[in-house]
Design an enzyme around this catalytic site. Sequence first.
Site, PDB file in Angstrom:
ATOM      1  CG  ASP A 261      -2.234   0.951   1.272  1.00 48.71           C
ATOM      2  OD1 ASP A 261      -2.112   1.812  -0.359  1.00 48.71           O
ATOM      3  OD2 ASP A 261      -3.158   1.145   1.703  1.00 48.71           O
ATOM      4  N   GLY A 262       0.339   1.981  -0.548  1.00 47.17           N
ATOM      5  CA  GLY A 262       1.647   3.639  -0.442  1.00 47.17           C
ATOM      6  C   GLY A 262       1.530   4.337  -1.654  1.00 47.17           C
TER       7      GLY A 262
ATOM      8  CD1 TRP B  74       7.513   6.232  -2.791  1.00 45.03           C
ATOM      9  CD2 TRP B  74       6.862   6.831  -4.781  1.00 45.03           C
ATOM     10  NE1 TRP B  74       8.320   5.867  -3.253  1.00 45.03           N
ATOM     11  CE2 TRP B  74       8.664   6.709  -4.711  1.00 45.03           C
ATOM     12  CE3 TRP B  74       6.522   7.005  -6.347  1.00 45.03           C
ATOM     13  CZ2 TRP B  74       9.442   6.071  -5.493  1.00 45.03           C
ATOM     14  CZ3 TRP B  74       7.700   6.942  -6.800  1.00 45.03           C
ATOM     15  CH2 TRP B  74       9.277   6.307  -7.012  1.00 45.03           C
TER      16      TRP B  74
ATOM     17  NE  ARG C 192      -4.586   6.845  -7.654  1.00 44.00           N
ATOM     18  CZ  ARG C 192      -4.619   6.196  -6.146  1.00 44.00           C
ATOM     19  NH1 ARG C 192      -3.982   7.072  -5.142  1.00 44.00           N
ATOM     20  NH2 ARG C 192      -3.791   4.985  -5.353  1.00 44.00           N
TER      21      ARG C 192
ATOM     22  CG  HIS D 288      -0.227   2.276  -9.427  1.00 45.74           C
ATOM     23  ND1 HIS D 288      -0.629   1.876  -7.892  1.00 45.74           N
ATOM     24  CD2 HIS D 288      -1.590   2.339  -9.524  1.00 45.74           C
ATOM     25  CE1 HIS D 288      -1.798   2.470  -7.674  1.00 45.74           C
ATOM     26  NE2 HIS D 288      -2.025   2.651  -8.626  1.00 45.74           N
TER      27      HIS D 288
ATOM     28  CB  SER E 201      -8.708  -4.934  -3.360  1.00 45.12           C
ATOM     29  OG  SER E 201      -9.020  -4.364  -3.055  1.00 45.12           O
TER      30      SER E 201
ATOM     31  CG  LEU F 280       9.267 -17.275  -3.397  1.00 43.43           C
ATOM     32  CD1 LEU F 280       8.801 -17.540  -2.054  1.00 43.43           C
ATOM     33  CD2 LEU F 280       9.570 -16.350  -4.235  1.00 43.43           C
TER      34      LEU F 280
ATOM     35  NE  ARG G  30      -2.455  -1.472   4.239  1.00 44.05           N
ATOM     36  CZ  ARG G  30      -4.208  -1.459   3.890  1.00 44.05           C
ATOM     37  NH1 ARG G  30      -5.227  -2.677   4.672  1.00 44.05           N
ATOM     38  NH2 ARG G  30      -4.518  -0.812   3.167  1.00 44.05           N
TER      39      ARG G  30
ATOM     40  NE  ARG H 243      -7.503   0.920   5.084  1.00 38.67           N
ATOM     41  CZ  ARG H 243      -7.289   2.182   5.329  1.00 38.67           C
ATOM     42  NH1 ARG H 243      -7.615   2.420   7.037  1.00 38.67           N
ATOM     43  NH2 ARG H 243      -7.353   3.461   4.724  1.00 38.67           N
TER      44      ARG H 243
ATOM     45  CD  GLU I 109       2.664 -13.544  15.790  1.00 41.36           C
ATOM     46  OE1 GLU I 109       2.725 -12.104  15.510  1.00 41.36           O
ATOM     47  OE2 GLU I 109       1.878 -14.317  16.327  1.00 41.36           O
TER      48      GLU I 109
HETATM   49  C1  IPE Z   1      -5.589  -3.115  -0.001  1.00 41.48           C
HETATM   50  O1  IPE Z   1      -5.053  -1.398  -0.068  1.00 41.48           O
HETATM   51  C2  IPE Z   1      -5.576  -3.246  -1.296  1.00 41.48           C
HETATM   52  C3  IPE Z   1      -4.459  -3.808  -2.389  1.00 41.48           C
HETATM   53  C4  IPE Z   1      -3.058  -3.233  -1.251  1.00 41.48           C
HETATM   54  C5  IPE Z   1      -4.415  -4.440  -3.169  1.00 41.48           C
HETATM   55  P1  IPE Z   1      -6.327  -0.223  -0.366  1.00 41.48           P
HETATM   56  O2  IPE Z   1      -5.490   1.171  -0.457  1.00 41.48           O
HETATM   57  O3  IPE Z   1      -7.082  -0.645  -1.530  1.00 41.48           O
HETATM   58  O4  IPE Z   1      -7.334  -0.025   0.900  1.00 41.48           O
HETATM   59  P2  IPE Z   1      -7.986   1.289   1.738  1.00 41.48           P
HETATM   60  O5  IPE Z   1      -8.935   1.771   0.810  1.00 41.48           O
HETATM   61  O6  IPE Z   1      -7.253   2.207   2.199  1.00 41.48           O
HETATM   62  O7  IPE Z   1      -8.594   0.582   2.050  1.00 41.48           O
HETATM   63  C1  IPE Z   2      -1.918   0.374  -2.885  1.00 44.36           C
HETATM   64  O1  IPE Z   2      -1.052   1.975  -3.336  1.00 44.36           O
HETATM   65  C2  IPE Z   2      -1.577   0.157  -4.775  1.00 44.36           C
HETATM   66  C3  IPE Z   2      -2.872  -0.849  -5.038  1.00 44.36           C
HETATM   67  C4  IPE Z   2      -3.791  -1.044  -4.237  1.00 44.36           C
HETATM   68  C5  IPE Z   2      -3.635  -2.042  -6.103  1.00 44.36           C
HETATM   69  P1  IPE Z   2      -2.030   2.718  -3.301  1.00 44.36           P
HETATM   70  O2  IPE Z   2      -2.782   3.300  -4.699  1.00 44.36           O
HETATM   71  O3  IPE Z   2      -3.568   2.508  -2.521  1.00 44.36           O
HETATM   72  O4  IPE Z   2      -1.509   3.892  -2.696  1.00 44.36           O
HETATM   73  P2  IPE Z   2      -2.473   4.377  -1.562  1.00 44.36           P
HETATM   74  O5  IPE Z   2      -3.223   4.029  -0.910  1.00 44.36           O
HETATM   75  O6  IPE Z   2      -3.461   6.094  -2.822  1.00 44.36           O
HETATM   76  O7  IPE Z   2      -1.130   5.262  -1.142  1.00 44.36           O
HETATM   77 MG    MG Z   3      -4.482   2.174  -0.720  1.00 47.68          MG
END
Ligand code: IPE
Ligand code: IPE
Ligand code: MG
Length: 242
Positions: free
Chosen positions: A17-18, A22, A30, A34, A62, A128, A189, A195, A208
């Site tokens: 995530d993030g 970034w 965005r 990715h 997701s 792996l 995470r 979450r 864990e």
């Molecule tokens: C969770 O991240 C799904 C993935 C990392 C693929 P999200 O960015 O979609 O989750 P929320 O919306 O912050 O809960």
């Molecule tokens: C995770 O990064 C990648 C996916 C959920 C596909 P995000 O796209 O959720 O990035 P943020 O959370 O908006 O920073």
């Molecule tokens: Mg996210």
Amino acid sequence: MTEENKRIPSHVSIIMDGNGRWAAQRGRERVFGHAAGVESVRAVVEASVKAGVRYLSLYAFSEENWGRPEAEVTRLMSLMVQSMRNEIDSLDRNGVHFVVLGNRSRLSDEINRMIDECDAKTAHNDRLTLMIMLSYSGKWDILEAAKSLVKEALDDPEKGRAMADGLSAEDFASRLVTSGYPDPDLIIRTSGEKRLSNYFLWQGAYSEFYFTDVLWPDFREKEFFDAVEDYSRRDRRYGKVK
Ligand code: IPE
Ligand code: IPE
Ligand code: MG
């Protein structure tokens, strides 16, 4: 990690995530985040092989992520195709079995075909297993398992009655997409969110958790080893007394 402190998790899972934040920090779109995140995937795969981790599952997309703007979804799917194309030979050389798990009925024919080819090409590898969780959600997985049980019970009422009394957790788990794989020992995470976002609801029952503020594109080998080392100091009790 020191030699004497080597409680290596067999299965590590990461909620990556993030990426968006970034990219925003750099004044970019965005999708730039990715693309940068793909480098982190390569880094954690290599780190897993190095550490002796046997299963690495990555939450890549997701079921809820289908609700993002179409351009972002399209870009994420084309990154998936590009990554499979670019990485599959090197994954194979490194002993990695590549599988994709999730709601494949929502993926394009092109992606589904490539997924099958990559899986078949690397199926002989056993160093792996890399599981890319794509179009996945925990509730979806559990519901599909429940539906398959109901169908079986309707087709064979005698079996249905036996299941109503005797269905075990193992029977149920054998209907999930992760059937045959161990549950994750460690779920990481990134990006400071704490979450599950509909991830491994069943499989994570005794995992864990490790949370870090590091954004996914900045998460590399060092950050991975820090998480594994933190795990190696945990005391897992599974509800028992030690
Ligand atoms: C969770 O991240 C799904 C993935 C990392 C693929 P999200 O960015 O979609 O989750 P929320 O919306 O912050 O809960
Ligand atoms: C995770 O990064 C990648 C996916 C959920 C596909 P995000 O796209 O959720 O990035 P943020 O959370 O908006 O920073
Ligand atoms: Mg996210």
